[in-house]
Design an enzyme around this catalytic site. Structure first.
Site, short mmCIF file in Angstrom:
data_model
loop_
_atom_site.label_atom_id
_atom_site.label_comp_id
_atom_site.label_asym_id
_atom_site.label_seq_id
_atom_site.Cartn_x
_atom_site.Cartn_y
_atom_site.Cartn_z
N HIS A 9 69.44 106.44 31.42
CA HIS A 9 70.80 105.73 31.24
C HIS A 9 70.37 104.85 30.82
O HIS A 9 71.13 104.25 30.12
CB HIS A 9 71.90 105.90 32.45
CG HIS A 9 72.11 106.99 32.80
ND1 HIS A 9 71.63 107.11 33.94
CD2 HIS A 9 73.66 107.81 33.10
CE1 HIS A 9 72.44 108.31 34.38
NE2 HIS A 9 73.16 108.63 33.50
N GLU A 85 68.36 103.13 38.39
CA GLU A 85 67.97 102.95 37.77
C GLU A 85 66.40 101.17 37.44
O GLU A 85 65.57 101.41 36.63
CB GLU A 85 68.00 103.18 36.90
CG GLU A 85 68.06 104.69 36.39
CD GLU A 85 68.80 105.22 35.07
OE1 GLU A 85 69.50 106.59 34.85
OE2 GLU A 85 69.34 104.51 34.14
N ARG A 173 98.44 95.07 40.23
CA ARG A 173 98.62 94.42 39.22
C ARG A 173 100.04 95.72 38.65
O ARG A 173 100.30 96.95 38.40
CB ARG A 173 97.94 94.51 37.65
CG ARG A 173 96.89 92.92 38.08
CD ARG A 173 96.70 93.22 36.69
NE ARG A 173 95.63 92.20 36.38
CZ ARG A 173 94.49 91.31 37.47
NH1 ARG A 173 94.08 92.44 37.55
NH2 ARG A 173 94.30 89.85 36.97
N ARG A 229 95.85 84.68 40.23
CA ARG A 229 96.93 85.35 40.41
C ARG A 229 98.11 84.91 41.80
O ARG A 229 98.41 85.44 41.69
CB ARG A 229 96.85 86.77 41.39
CG ARG A 229 95.17 87.50 40.29
CD ARG A 229 95.64 87.91 39.36
NE ARG A 229 97.07 88.99 40.12
CZ ARG A 229 97.59 90.10 40.33
NH1 ARG A 229 95.47 90.98 40.49
NH2 ARG A 229 98.33 90.91 40.95
#
Ligand code: URA
Length: 260
Positions: A9, A85, A173, A229
């Protein structure tokens, strides 16, 4: 340059890292942030891979320490693959350099949150450790991040972060979401977390911290605050550059002083 020991990856292997391989990686969700760190803050930069948008760059800090600037992608499943990885190529310390939404009224956009622990509501983490397993940051790395923020005079807050799997539903949200059927159990969650003294929402920290304890590497997290928020659901774009710059400078200064 790629070699045959490259990992599937991340697109590079241990033998791409040279004679002085890095032990520390800065991990951004956004590949453009990984590139920004490399191009604007590191020296002697070499591109390792831009495979799948998981951009990774090798570079050195101002004090000559070799480092990686890598990309986790968005959310815990992608992060878990990248971090696995990175450990396989020899990384011993991972600092997430992220962005976040504050849920406490006093934590303003532009400041940074340093997570010493996370409430980890993330599916990928369940594959790594039992749900109850604590998501705690490396103590010494966290102190290095705090000291760096102090030295740089960056407005910082240290505490518990809520790491969830979605930006819209999972962070309650409602107004700016396409989904207008928020599950009843998520309604009021932000206010509950606020009362539990949780500082912020983001989407990667908890799984990273659990991986650090399970795998045996040092994990830390500093995020620039780009949403507030208590006043609204949107990202505050005008503050994003300074929030990200603050998080990057704190991470780099901490890395210079942490470990050897
Ligand atoms: N990242 C998040 O996950 N939430 C925010 O509000 C901002 C950045």
């Amino acid at each position: 340059m790629t070699t045959n020991d490259r990992l599937y990856h991340i697109g590079f292997g241990r033998s791409d890292l040279g004679f002085l391989p890095p032990a520390i990686a800065f991990l951004s969700g956004d590949p453009e942030r990984a590139r920004l760190i490399a191009e604007d803050y590191l020296k002697d930069v070499r591109t390792l891979s831009e495979h799948r948008g998981l951009n990774s760059y090798l570079g050195v800090l101002p004090n000559g320490k070799p480092v990686l600037s890598a990309t986790s992608g968005m959310g815990a499943p992608s992060l878990s693959i990248v971090v696995n990885e990175l450990v396989q190529v020899g990384i011993k310390t991972v600092v997430r350099v992220g962005t976040t939404g504050s849920i406490q009224p006093e934590i303003q956009a532009g400041s940074v949150v340093i997570s010493h622990a996370a409430l980890c509501r993330q599916g990928a983490a369940h594959d790594i450790a039992p749900m109850e397993y604590p998501a705690v940051a490396d103590l010494y790395l966290t102190m290095a991040l705090v000291n760096a923020a102090r030295q740089l005079n960056v407005d910082y807050h240290v505490g518990i972060t809520a790491s969830v799997d979605s930006f819209y539903e999972g962070q309650e949200r409602d107004e700016i979401s396409a989904n207008h059927s928020l599950l009843p159990q998520l309604r009021g969650q932000t206010e509950l977390y606020r009362r539990l003294h949780i500082l912020n929402y983001e989407m990667e920290c908890g799984t990273l911290l659990k991986m650090g304890s399970v795998y045996g590497f040092a994990a830390g997290c500093v995020c620039g605050v780009i949403a507030q928020r208590s006043t609204g659901e949107n990202v505050i774009l005008e503050q994003k550059m300074s929030a990200v710059d603050n998080a990057i400078r704190v991470a780099l200064q901490a890395a210079q002083q942490y470990g050897s």
